[in-house]
Design a protein around this motif. Structure first.
Motif, short mmCIF file in Angstrom:
data_model
loop_
_atom_site.label_atom_id
_atom_site.label_comp_id
_atom_site.label_asym_id
_atom_site.label_seq_id
_atom_site.Cartn_x
_atom_site.Cartn_y
_atom_site.Cartn_z
N TYR A 180 112.60 12.83 -2.09
CA TYR A 180 112.87 11.40 -1.92
C TYR A 180 112.76 11.01 -0.45
O TYR A 180 113.11 11.79 0.44
CB TYR A 180 114.28 11.07 -2.38
CG TYR A 180 114.48 10.94 -3.88
CD1 TYR A 180 113.46 11.18 -4.79
CD2 TYR A 180 115.72 10.56 -4.39
CE1 TYR A 180 113.66 11.05 -6.14
CE2 TYR A 180 115.93 10.44 -5.76
CZ TYR A 180 114.90 10.69 -6.64
OH TYR A 180 115.11 10.56 -7.99
N GLY A 181 112.31 9.80 -0.21
CA GLY A 181 112.24 9.33 1.16
C GLY A 181 113.62 9.11 1.77
O GLY A 181 113.81 9.23 2.98
N ALA A 191 107.60 11.93 10.84
CA ALA A 191 107.46 12.21 12.27
C ALA A 191 108.69 12.87 12.87
O ALA A 191 108.70 13.19 14.06
CB ALA A 191 107.18 10.90 13.02
N HIS A 192 109.72 13.10 12.07
CA HIS A 192 110.99 13.59 12.60
C HIS A 192 110.92 15.07 12.97
O HIS A 192 110.18 15.84 12.36
CB HIS A 192 112.10 13.38 11.57
CG HIS A 192 113.46 13.22 12.16
ND1 HIS A 192 114.21 14.26 12.63
CD2 HIS A 192 114.21 12.11 12.36
CE1 HIS A 192 115.37 13.81 13.09
NE2 HIS A 192 115.39 12.50 12.93
N GLY A 193 111.75 15.45 13.96
CA GLY A 193 111.71 16.82 14.47
C GLY A 193 112.92 17.66 14.11
O GLY A 193 113.73 17.29 13.27
N ASP A 194 113.04 18.79 14.80
CA ASP A 194 113.98 19.83 14.39
C ASP A 194 115.42 19.60 14.84
O ASP A 194 116.27 20.44 14.61
CB ASP A 194 113.51 21.19 14.90
CG ASP A 194 113.58 21.30 16.42
OD1 ASP A 194 113.73 20.28 17.10
OD2 ASP A 194 113.48 22.44 16.92
N TRP A 195 115.69 18.45 15.46
CA TRP A 195 117.07 18.23 15.91
C TRP A 195 117.99 17.85 14.76
O TRP A 195 119.19 17.82 14.92
CB TRP A 195 117.11 17.17 17.01
CG TRP A 195 116.65 15.81 16.59
CD1 TRP A 195 117.43 14.80 16.11
CD2 TRP A 195 115.32 15.30 16.59
NE1 TRP A 195 116.67 13.70 15.82
CE2 TRP A 195 115.35 13.98 16.11
CE3 TRP A 195 114.08 15.84 16.97
CZ2 TRP A 195 114.21 13.20 15.99
CZ3 TRP A 195 112.94 15.06 16.84
CH2 TRP A 195 113.02 13.76 16.35
N ASN A 196 117.44 17.59 13.60
CA ASN A 196 118.27 17.23 12.45
C ASN A 196 117.52 17.54 11.16
O ASN A 196 116.76 16.72 10.67
CB ASN A 196 118.66 15.75 12.52
CG ASN A 196 119.83 15.42 11.63
OD1 ASN A 196 120.11 16.13 10.68
ND2 ASN A 196 120.53 14.35 11.94
N TRP A 197 117.74 18.71 10.61
CA TRP A 197 117.04 19.14 9.41
C TRP A 197 117.04 18.12 8.28
O TRP A 197 115.99 17.89 7.66
CB TRP A 197 117.69 20.45 8.90
CG TRP A 197 117.09 21.69 9.41
CD1 TRP A 197 117.10 22.12 10.70
CD2 TRP A 197 116.38 22.68 8.66
NE1 TRP A 197 116.46 23.34 10.80
CE2 TRP A 197 116.00 23.70 9.56
CE3 TRP A 197 116.03 22.81 7.33
CZ2 TRP A 197 115.30 24.82 9.17
CZ3 TRP A 197 115.34 23.93 6.93
CH2 TRP A 197 114.98 24.92 7.85
N PRO A 198 118.18 17.54 7.93
CA PRO A 198 118.20 16.66 6.75
C PRO A 198 117.32 15.42 6.85
O PRO A 198 117.14 14.72 5.87
CB PRO A 198 119.68 16.27 6.64
CG PRO A 198 120.42 17.33 7.35
CD PRO A 198 119.53 17.72 8.49
N TRP A 199 116.77 15.15 8.05
CA TRP A 199 115.88 14.01 8.20
C TRP A 199 114.41 14.42 8.27
O TRP A 199 113.54 13.58 8.44
CB TRP A 199 116.25 13.22 9.46
CG TRP A 199 117.49 12.39 9.28
CD1 TRP A 199 118.73 12.66 9.78
CD2 TRP A 199 117.61 11.18 8.55
NE1 TRP A 199 119.62 11.70 9.41
CE2 TRP A 199 118.95 10.76 8.66
CE3 TRP A 199 116.72 10.40 7.83
CZ2 TRP A 199 119.44 9.60 8.06
CZ3 TRP A 199 117.20 9.23 7.24
CH2 TRP A 199 118.53 8.85 7.35
N GLN A 223 120.01 15.44 -2.84
CA GLN A 223 120.37 16.43 -1.82
C GLN A 223 119.24 16.50 -0.79
O GLN A 223 118.14 16.94 -1.09
CB GLN A 223 120.58 17.79 -2.48
CG GLN A 223 121.73 17.78 -3.47
CD GLN A 223 121.76 19.03 -4.34
OE1 GLN A 223 120.92 19.92 -4.23
NE2 GLN A 223 122.74 19.09 -5.23
N SER A 224 119.53 16.07 0.42
CA SER A 224 118.49 15.92 1.44
C SER A 224 117.92 17.25 1.92
O SER A 224 116.84 17.28 2.51
CB SER A 224 119.03 15.13 2.64
OG SER A 224 120.12 15.81 3.23
N ASN A 225 118.63 18.35 1.68
CA ASN A 225 118.09 19.64 2.11
C ASN A 225 117.35 20.36 0.99
O ASN A 225 117.06 21.55 1.08
CB ASN A 225 119.22 20.54 2.64
CG ASN A 225 120.29 20.82 1.59
OD1 ASN A 225 120.30 20.20 0.52
ND2 ASN A 225 121.20 21.71 1.90
N GLY A 226 117.05 19.61 -0.08
CA GLY A 226 116.29 20.18 -1.18
C GLY A 226 115.11 19.31 -1.56
O GLY A 226 114.66 18.47 -0.78
#
Length: 272
Positions: A180-181, A191-199, A223-226
């Motif tokens: 999901y977006g 475009a998001h980077g590694d400073w926040n996995w769930p994004w 669940q944003s990490n899945g």
């Protein structure tokens, strides 16, 4: 003496016509809905396939898969997401060039980059985003890249893996799975980077969620990490060989993990 002929319909005749129209609408609406759903599913499958093939295009140039979040070469001064590095291979070269011309290290710091809505990154069935935007001025991606392929779990965000080095074979290893977006208060930003996995537009079975795709959850329960399936029919999954398949959300935990890990020596089970 001739009588005037009756003009118009009686009330009963009008009711009959209305009833017939109502029946036709009742029959047509589900059919139209099914056609729309099939078209959206086909579009999603095609998008996922193009992303998997874009990885091959990048691989042909660099002789390895793109990094999850890094620079593809030591001489490269930019640090960006996998989605950015494959832009030239999904007909987005002008946007890529704009990011490369940006004066800073991170192309996403340019608002015109991070807010760019890329149709091929989107599943038309995603109800969690607004015109391709997940939050603020950040555009979404509905295709999460597999950290086991494009990064090194527990080590860094760059695997330097070649496709031929995938032990389990490219036809048995997931490259992209649906997401999901926007999940709850987090989401999937291309475009998001590694400073926040769930994004990030990433999924990782070692990142706290080893489970198969959720079956069309609500945005709040997402669940944003899945990963998520957009319908109960299953999740669109792109494999490393460029093929695409639908994976049932009832797929076993082991089969999902086997298909995610490229080097465990295990092939996906019969339910994958």
């Amino acid at each position: 003496m001739l009588r005037n002929r009756r003009i118009g319909f009686t009330l009963i005749e009008l009711l009959v016509v209305i009833a017939i129209i109502a029946v036709l609408i009742a029959l047509l609406v589900p059919a139209v809905q099914k056609v729309r759903e099939a078209a959206a599913r086909t579009q999603s499958v095609n998008n996922c396939k193009q992303l998997s093939l874009a990885v091959h295009g990048f691989h042909d140039t660099y002789k390895r898969v793109p990094p999850q979040w890094n620079s593809p070469e030591p001489t490269q001064t930019k640090i960006a997401s996998l989605s950015f590095w494959i832009l030239p291979y999904v007909e987005q070269t002008p946007l890529y060039n704009r990011g490369m011309a940006y004066s800073g290290t991170y192309p996403h710091d340019d608002a015109s980059i991070r807010s760019a809505v890329i149709p091929i990154f989107l599943d038309p069935r995603d109800f969690t985003i607004n015109n391709g935007i997940a939050t603020g001025d950040w555009a979404a991606s509905n295709y999460a890249s597999n950290h086991y392929v494009f990064g090194r779990p527990g080590v860094n965000w760059m695997s330097k893996k070649s496709l031929v080095s995938i032990r389990d074979g490219t036809s048995n290893t997931i490259a992209f799975a649906q997401k999901y977006g926007r999940c709850g208060n987090e989401g999937s930003l291309w475009a998001h980077g590694d400073w926040n996995w769930p994004w990030m537009a990433v999924y990782a079975i070692n990142g706290g969620n080893p489970n198969p795709p959720q079956s069309s959850p609500t945005q709040a329960a997402c669940q944003s990490n899945g990963t998520q399936a957009f319908t109960v029919g299953g999740s669109v999954v792109g494999l490393c060989d460029g093929s695409v398949r639908m994976v049932n959300t009832n797929v076993s935990l082991l089969s999902w993990q086997y298909a995610t890990d490229p080097d465990d020596g295990q092939l996906g089970g019969n339910d994958f």
